[in-house]
Motif scaffolding. Structure first.
Motif, mmCIF file in Angstrom:
data_model
loop_
_atom_site.group_PDB
_atom_site.id
_atom_site.type_symbol
_atom_site.label_atom_id
_atom_site.label_comp_id
_atom_site.label_asym_id
_atom_site.label_seq_id
_atom_site.Cartn_x
_atom_site.Cartn_y
_atom_site.Cartn_z
ATOM 1 N N MET A 138 26.575 89.527 45.166
ATOM 2 C CA MET A 138 25.155 89.427 45.644
ATOM 3 C C MET A 138 24.238 89.546 44.493
ATOM 4 O O MET A 138 23.037 88.976 44.582
ATOM 5 C CB MET A 138 24.607 90.506 46.529
ATOM 6 C CG MET A 138 25.393 90.468 47.726
ATOM 7 S SD MET A 138 25.046 91.951 48.966
ATOM 8 C CE MET A 138 23.336 91.702 49.560
ATOM 9 N N GLN A 139 24.629 89.886 43.355
ATOM 10 C CA GLN A 139 23.973 90.101 41.973
ATOM 11 C C GLN A 139 24.223 88.693 41.223
ATOM 12 O O GLN A 139 23.671 88.513 39.927
ATOM 13 C CB GLN A 139 24.421 91.075 41.181
ATOM 14 C CG GLN A 139 24.076 92.574 41.813
ATOM 15 C CD GLN A 139 24.520 93.756 40.893
ATOM 16 O OE1 GLN A 139 25.299 93.648 40.231
ATOM 17 N NE2 GLN A 139 23.547 94.956 41.331
ATOM 18 N N GLY A 140 25.026 87.912 41.445
ATOM 19 C CA GLY A 140 25.266 86.572 40.985
ATOM 20 C C GLY A 140 26.197 86.573 40.005
ATOM 21 O O GLY A 140 26.207 85.814 39.110
ATOM 22 N N LYS A 141 27.022 87.764 39.908
ATOM 23 C CA LYS A 141 28.022 87.717 38.930
ATOM 24 C C LYS A 141 29.392 87.471 39.419
ATOM 25 O O LYS A 141 30.368 88.122 39.874
ATOM 26 C CB LYS A 141 28.229 89.438 38.446
ATOM 27 C CG LYS A 141 27.029 90.013 37.982
ATOM 28 C CD LYS A 141 27.013 91.443 37.432
ATOM 29 C CE LYS A 141 25.541 92.120 37.002
ATOM 30 N NZ LYS A 141 25.722 93.662 37.064
ATOM 31 N N ASN A 142 29.590 86.134 39.681
ATOM 32 C CA ASN A 142 30.666 85.556 40.238
ATOM 33 C C ASN A 142 32.073 86.012 39.612
ATOM 34 O O ASN A 142 32.950 86.227 40.102
ATOM 35 C CB ASN A 142 30.606 83.914 40.417
ATOM 36 C CG ASN A 142 29.103 83.955 41.465
ATOM 37 O OD1 ASN A 142 28.911 84.467 42.341
ATOM 38 N ND2 ASN A 142 28.484 82.789 41.038
ATOM 39 N N ALA A 143 31.993 85.676 38.385
ATOM 40 C CA ALA A 143 33.226 85.838 37.629
ATOM 41 C C ALA A 143 33.579 87.377 37.636
ATOM 42 O O ALA A 143 35.054 87.494 37.726
ATOM 43 C CB ALA A 143 33.076 85.288 36.169
ATOM 44 N N ASP A 144 32.734 88.157 37.564
ATOM 45 C CA ASP A 144 33.097 89.560 37.579
ATOM 46 C C ASP A 144 33.454 89.843 38.937
ATOM 47 O O ASP A 144 34.563 90.848 38.986
ATOM 48 C CB ASP A 144 31.942 90.497 37.276
ATOM 49 C CG ASP A 144 31.222 90.386 35.765
ATOM 50 O OD1 ASP A 144 32.153 89.737 34.934
ATOM 51 O OD2 ASP A 144 30.113 90.758 35.681
ATOM 52 N N ALA A 145 32.870 89.264 40.100
ATOM 53 C CA ALA A 145 33.378 89.531 41.236
ATOM 54 C C ALA A 145 34.956 89.126 41.429
ATOM 55 O O ALA A 145 35.518 89.737 42.004
ATOM 56 C CB ALA A 145 32.430 88.940 42.335
ATOM 57 N N ALA A 146 35.182 87.673 41.041
ATOM 58 C CA ALA A 146 36.444 87.305 41.247
ATOM 59 C C ALA A 146 37.517 88.089 40.323
ATOM 60 O O ALA A 146 38.674 88.463 41.025
ATOM 61 C CB ALA A 146 36.549 86.066 40.458
ATOM 62 N N ALA A 147 37.328 88.592 39.289
ATOM 63 C CA ALA A 147 38.009 89.641 38.470
ATOM 64 C C ALA A 147 38.187 90.920 39.324
ATOM 65 O O ALA A 147 39.486 91.317 39.334
ATOM 66 C CB ALA A 147 37.687 90.086 37.220
ATOM 67 N N THR A 148 37.139 91.582 40.094
ATOM 68 C CA THR A 148 37.342 92.743 40.834
ATOM 69 C C THR A 148 38.093 92.333 41.904
ATOM 70 O O THR A 148 38.984 93.294 42.154
ATOM 71 C CB THR A 148 35.905 93.264 41.103
ATOM 72 O OG1 THR A 148 35.208 93.478 40.024
ATOM 73 C CG2 THR A 148 36.116 94.560 41.859
ATOM 74 N N LEU A 149 37.890 91.242 42.660
ATOM 75 C CA LEU A 149 38.620 91.129 43.779
ATOM 76 C C LEU A 149 40.116 90.998 43.725
ATOM 77 O O LEU A 149 40.886 91.481 44.395
ATOM 78 C CB LEU A 149 37.848 90.100 44.772
ATOM 79 C CG LEU A 149 36.458 90.299 45.099
ATOM 80 C CD1 LEU A 149 35.754 89.013 45.482
ATOM 81 C CD2 LEU A 149 36.573 91.153 46.607
ATOM 82 N N LYS A 150 40.276 90.431 42.332
ATOM 83 C CA LYS A 150 41.658 89.948 42.162
ATOM 84 C C LYS A 150 42.685 91.464 42.039
ATOM 85 O O LYS A 150 43.751 91.435 42.465
ATOM 86 C CB LYS A 150 41.939 89.253 40.915
ATOM 87 C CG LYS A 150 43.460 88.805 40.642
ATOM 88 C CD LYS A 150 43.327 87.885 39.299
ATOM 89 C CE LYS A 150 44.659 87.261 39.232
ATOM 90 N NZ LYS A 150 44.818 86.311 38.020
ATOM 91 N N ARG A 151 41.922 92.407 41.641
ATOM 92 C CA ARG A 151 42.702 93.839 41.463
ATOM 93 C C ARG A 151 42.912 94.510 42.874
ATOM 94 O O ARG A 151 43.915 94.904 43.057
ATOM 95 C CB ARG A 151 41.477 94.738 40.774
ATOM 96 C CG ARG A 151 41.237 94.591 39.558
ATOM 97 C CD ARG A 151 40.399 95.632 38.863
ATOM 98 N NE ARG A 151 39.970 95.481 37.587
ATOM 99 C CZ ARG A 151 40.601 96.338 36.728
ATOM 100 N NH1 ARG A 151 41.766 97.094 36.894
ATOM 101 N NH2 ARG A 151 40.380 96.271 35.163
ATOM 102 N N GLY A 152 42.346 93.758 43.931
ATOM 103 C CA GLY A 152 42.361 94.412 45.144
ATOM 104 C C GLY A 152 43.496 93.673 46.109
ATOM 105 O O GLY A 152 43.456 93.936 47.183
#
Length: 820
Positions: A752-766
């Motif tokens: 939602m903040q437009g940080k797509n790369a960060d989101a992908a990295a975070t979601l990969k952890r889960g």
């Protein structure tokens, strides 16, 4: 020449009671109490309401015992010597716990502990006066040893797969029997199967066995009758085998030190006999150790009556042989040994050479078992435990961590402590890493935390004084007088020494043995006369009996009421799982419990859940207001209770006070800083509330919640990083990682903040393999969408998700196109 003062005092200390009917009533009641408690009383504080009732019964029984005892030996209460003084000063221990209640980390645990401490005081006073009588002393010593031997044989019933038989034998009076067997009489952990008997914890059973081993050695070496030699000699092998089968490294490490202390107290002839019996029983135990271990492991996995009978045959035949050898030694060798070492005994320092030599030999054997291939002779599960004895092993490093964390807690409660059960209530707020131990694994450290520096000093001075006076009198006395109460010294020293490494005295039965033992030591200690008070003996007796009577009545009445409150909560717990459960039917026992204990945590949480349901169904603020009053009051007395806080969060949420609920969760993160489920709840709420603000176009609120979620997520990452710095041998404890729920919430915030790369990295952890779980499926979906936004893909995860649900392709594409 004998010391005249000591001779006079010892004569008084062994003065027989009047053998009337009350004498036998008191003795029989104490016998029944000692036989009942080990099978009935588990850990106090922290195991749930079902374990409280037996403890309250024990408190009441101890109070009744003291009343009966006071009737029997009230004429001896004259405050003439130091034994009377310690019988009076014992009340300082429960009083120190009463003072600590006012700063308690948990009012519920603290009040329970006050009652328990009064029970110990009652048992101590009974011991001080009752164990002066020679017949009572003999009866109680026989009872202690007899009950211990029953506990050991009960353990082997379970080790040889006959737990159902053992359960039937004790089910009529023990709360620990479930589905026909005594729960965890043989427990399994990461080390394999471990024998625990009635204690349900192997290390405490090891401490008990160590004490009984030395008590058995003492009896077989001092008693004169052949059947005494046989009984105590027979039991040496089951004791040693049981000690080994606990797989307790602490027990094996502490045992040589306790043995050294006890040997130093004995005559050279007795020292030799102890060593002889240990060697004989040790060799016999070693011969059958492998088959007994293998048979136990086999029948635990799948019971076979023939195999179990074979195990019993190994145990009983070997024990029979050792018992008969003990008879031969006692009848023919021991008398000659006494005569043969007379010259040696007369020499100065004659009693120190054998203990030192035995300690050296024992140390060498232990080193050989740890550091050489000699350990390969042991069964695999036992060999592994020996291999792991070092200062870098997990259990040692964890204990040092517990002690450091306990000092953090002490800094917040320095003088009067955090009250009974403080460690169990508050350890999560002070822990260095996410371990799960509700015990500090050191009785003295835990006692210090509970009563503070002042209470701890009182305890050390009290116990130290009894030890000093007992040892002083022991050194001066003749042989018969030395031996009359030495069994109590053995019990107290053994249990307290092992309690430096574990929480043995958190078991009520073990503490009963210690305080009865201290009472026995006080009954025979070198008791000097006190200066006479101007008041007469009758007046002093009247004051003392009146004070103790008031204390007994208050404690027994309180314990009775608390037992009723616990029974009410247990009734609700049972009723709630039945179709007949109604609001009115559940509410009445809860109200009854709270009328007795207004902040009873279990009752408060249960009633709160009912009131929440009432509010949700009716929207009547009366339910909300009553619930908030109940929880606020309970939280004041139980500030670290997680269930109460969770109920407050739920109440705020159903009432629409979501901001207050969120702030409450955030504010209490420091109390549960290693509970990943708490972080899950806070971060999930941060996303939900931020998303709601986003839909309402409330940018300030959106950023506030999202930023709070990201900040808390960073705390999780920092914690994970810190855990990598733990010493190599130390286990982390509970899982502390980015869970799928955390990854999903933070990933959504970052998208939602437009940080797509960060989101992908975070979601990969889960990401998890089980994509049938809805949360795991969502994590994979948002992960793939975030990658797609960045022009990337993860074909393996994509194929796995599509294989679960082909419709996921459309949802991923839709998410990838979503703009915020």
């Amino acid at each position: 020449m004998a010391n005249p003062v000591y001779g006079k005092q010892f004569k008084a200390s062994t003065e027989d009671e009047k053998r009337n009917g009350m004498f036998w009533v008191v003795n029989i009641c104490l016998i029944l109490f000692l036989l009942w408690t080990p099978f009935q009383i588990a850990l106090f504080n922290g195991l749930g309401v079902s374990f409280e009732q037996p403890i309250f019964w024990a408190v009441m029984a101890a109070g009744v015992l003291l009343i009966l005892g006071m009737i029997q030996f009230h004429k001896k209460i004259k405050l003439e010597d130091q034994r009377d003084m310690v019988a009076l000063l014992i009340i300082l221990l429960p009083i120190s716990y009463m003072i600590s209640m006012f700063s308690a980390a948990s009012w519920h645990y603290a009040v329970n502990m006050v009652l328990i401490q009064w029970m110990y005081a009652f048992i101590f006073v009974i011991g001080v006066y009752m164990l002066r009588d020679r017949l009572s002393n003999k009866i109680i010593q026989i009872t202690i040893m007899g009950s211990a031997y029953l506990i050991i044989l009960f353990g082997f019933l379970n080790w040889f797969g006959q737990g159902i038989l053992g359960g039937h034998l004790v089910s009529w009076f023990s709360v620990a029997v479930s589905n026909g067997v005594y729960v965890d009489a043989v427990m399994s952990d990461s080390n394999g199967w471990r024998l625990t008997s009635v204690f349900q914890y192997a290390n405490t059973y090891a401490a008990f066995l160590m004490a009984i081993l030395f008590a058995g050695l003492f009896n077989v070496s001092r008693l004169k009758r052949s059947y005494d030699h046989f009984i105590h000699g027979f039991m040496l092998v089951p004791i040693i085998l049981s000690l080994i089968l606990t797989l307790s490294r602490g027990g094996l490490v502490v045992l040589p030190f306790v043995l050294l202390i006890l040997l130093l107290m004995l005559r050279p002839a007795q020292q030799i006999l102890w060593v002889v019996y240990i060697v004989i029983a040790g060799i016999a135990s070693a011969v059958i150790l492998n088959p007994v271990t293998a048979i136990g492991l086999q029948v635990i996995a799948k019971y076979d009556g023939g195999v179990a009978a074979k195990g019993w045959a190994y145990l009983l035949v070997t024990s029979l042989i050792v018992g008969l050898i003990a008879v031969v030694i006692g009848r023919f060798i021991a008398p000659k040994l006494e005569h043969g070492v007379e010259g040696w005994t007369a020499k100065r320092f004659s009693s120190i050479w054998l203990p030192i030599g035995s300690a050296v030999v024992g140390g060498i054997i232990l080193v050989l078992l740890i550091a050489t291939n000699l350990r390969n002779l042991l069964p695999e599960n036992i060999r592994v435990r020996f291999e792991n004895i070092n200062f870098q092993q997990s259990s040692v490093l964890e204990r040092f961590t517990f002690y450091r964390d306990a000092m953090k807690l002490l800094r917040d409660y320095p003088f009067f402590g955090g009250g009974g059960g403080a460690w169990g209530a508050a350890f999560e707020a002070y822990q260095n890493n996410p371990y799960v131990s509700r015990q500090a694994h050191n009785f003295f450290v835990q006692y210090l935390v509970e009563v503070g520096v002042i209470g701890f000093i009182i305890f050390i001075l009290f116990v130290g004084f009894i030890f000093y006076k007992y040892i002083r009198g022991y050194i001066k006395s003749e042989r018969e007088k030395k031996e009359s109460h030495f069994l109590y010294f053995i019990l107290v020293v053994s249990i307290l020494m092992h309690s430096l490494l574990d929480f043995n005295l958190s078991y009520v039965y073990m503490s009963i043995l210690v305080f009865l033992g201290l009472g026995g030591m006080a009954a025979a200690m070198d008791a000097q006369p006190l200066k006479r008070l101007k008041l007469g003996a009758g007046t002093i007796r009247g004051i003392y009996v009146s004070l103790m009577g008031i204390a007994v009545i208050a404690v027994v009445f309180t314990a009775l009421r608390f037992k009723e409150a616990s029974a009410d909560v247990m009734e609700v717990t049972t009723m709630a799982n039945t179709p007949q459960a109604t609001y009115e039917g559940l509410r009445k026992p809860l109200d009854d419990a709270l009328s007795i204990r207004s902040t009873f945590p279990d009752a408060a949480v249960f009633l709160s859940s009912l009131l929440v349901q009432g509010y949700q169904q009716t929207k009547d603020d009366q339910f909300y207001n009553e619930d908030m009053t109940l929880l606020t009051k309970a939280h004041e007395k139980e500030p670290f209770n997680k269930d109460i806080l969770k109920q407050m969060v739920t109440l705020y949420q159903v009432h629409g006070d979501t901001d207050q609920a969120f702030n409450l969760m955030v504010d209490n993160i420091p109390k549960y800083k290693w509970d990943i489920s708490w972080y899950e709840g806070v971060i999930s709420q941060a996303y939900i509330l931020g998303n709601q603000a986003h839909e309402k176009k409330d940018t300030a609120a959106e950023q506030k919640y999202f930023q709070a979620g990201l900040t808390i997520y960073q705390q999780v990452l920092d914690g994970m990083q810190y855990l990598t710095t733990l010493p190599e041998g130390q286990l982390q404890g509970r899982e502390f990682d980015v869970t799928p729920k955390i990854a999903l919430s933070i990933g959504q915030i970052q998208l939602m903040q437009g940080k797509n790369a960060d989101a992908a990295a975070t979601l990969k952890r889960g990401l998890k393999d089980d994509l049938s779980d809805e949360t795991n499926k969502q994590v994979a979906r948002y992960y793939l969408a975030a990658l797609q936004k960045e022009g990337q893909k993860d074909q393996a995860v994509y194929d796995k998700l599509i294989a679960v649900d082909a419709k996921e392709k459309e949802q991923i594409d839709q998410l990838a196109k979503t703009t915020y």
